[in-house]
Design an enzyme around this catalytic site. Structure first.
Site, PDB file in Angstrom:
ATOM      1  N   SER A 130      37.633  70.143  75.436  1.00 49.70           N
ATOM      2  CA  SER A 130      39.052  70.480  75.308  1.00 49.70           C
ATOM      3  C   SER A 130      39.870  69.457  74.515  1.00 49.70           C
ATOM      4  CB  SER A 130      39.665  70.628  76.709  1.00 49.70           C
ATOM      5  OG  SER A 130      39.565  69.401  77.399  1.00 49.70           O
ATOM      6  N   CYS A 131      39.225  68.499  73.916  1.00 49.24           N
ATOM      7  CA  CYS A 131      39.910  67.373  73.272  1.00 49.24           C
ATOM      8  C   CYS A 131      40.173  67.637  71.779  1.00 49.24           C
ATOM      9  CB  CYS A 131      39.057  66.124  73.465  1.00 49.24           C
ATOM     10  SG  CYS A 131      39.620  64.684  72.576  1.00 49.24           S
ATOM     11  N   THR A 132      41.438  67.750  71.416  1.00 48.56           N
ATOM     12  CA  THR A 132      41.826  67.981  70.026  1.00 48.56           C
ATOM     13  C   THR A 132      41.434  66.806  69.137  1.00 48.56           C
ATOM     14  OG1 THR A 132      43.685  69.311  70.776  1.00 48.56           O
ATOM     15  CG2 THR A 132      43.778  68.526  68.515  1.00 48.56           C
ATOM     16  N   CYS A 166      39.004  64.822  69.533  1.00 49.63           N
ATOM     17  CA  CYS A 166      37.546  64.865  69.379  1.00 49.63           C
ATOM     18  C   CYS A 166      37.164  65.805  68.244  1.00 49.63           C
ATOM     19  CB  CYS A 166      36.871  65.314  70.673  1.00 49.63           C
ATOM     20  SG  CYS A 166      37.117  64.185  72.059  1.00 49.63           S
TER      21      CYS A 166
END
Length: 141
Positions: free
Chosen positions: A9-11, A13
């Site tokens: 869910s990490c933008t 990343c």
């Protein structure tokens, strides 16, 4: 080889991964939520930090708030154990290789992962382009 530790869910990343691909750099990606880090890997990450837990612990995470701990007061073994149990405590992405370490996505800092010889060539090409542009500007004046 560059290691890229991420979560789905990490933008930031996704941005880091896209940048590595765009620049043709080989890397190993690992989702640390679905494939948690080992004690040895967490210890390795802590050894790479300059400021210890301050650099890698996400103080905005819900787990951090619930635990309500002062990580600076805990023994290393306990810090490692807590991170093992709660990988969402880690800021993401984590990028590192044998000599470099970066926490989070920063477009300026991520360039450190481009091999030095390639950076040197790119810098020389850019200097020539800028010189050419300056000469063109002068000829128009």
């Amino acid at each position: 080889m560059i290691k890229l530790y991420t979560s789905a869910s990490c933008t930031s990343c996704r941005k880091a991964k896209a940048w590595l691909i765009e620049n043709g750099l080989d890397f190993e990606e690992r989702n640390i939520m679905s494939e948690p880090l080992t004690t040895e890997e967490i210890t390795e990450i802590l050894a790479l930090t300059e400021t210890g837990t301050d650099e890698i612990i996400s103080t905005r995470s819900k787990v951090y708030e619930k635990l309500d701990l002062d990580f600076d007061e805990l023994p290393l073994s306990e810090v490692v154990e807590i991170i093992e149990k709660h990988p969402s405590l880690l800021r993401r992405p984590l990028l590192f290789d044998e000599t470099k370490f970066q926490v989070g996505y920063n477009e300026d800092e991520i360039h450190q992962f481009i091999p030095r010889d390639i950076r040197r060539i790119t810098s020389k090409k850019m200097a020539k382009i800028l010189l050419y542009m300056d000469l063109q500007k002068e000829s128009l004046v």
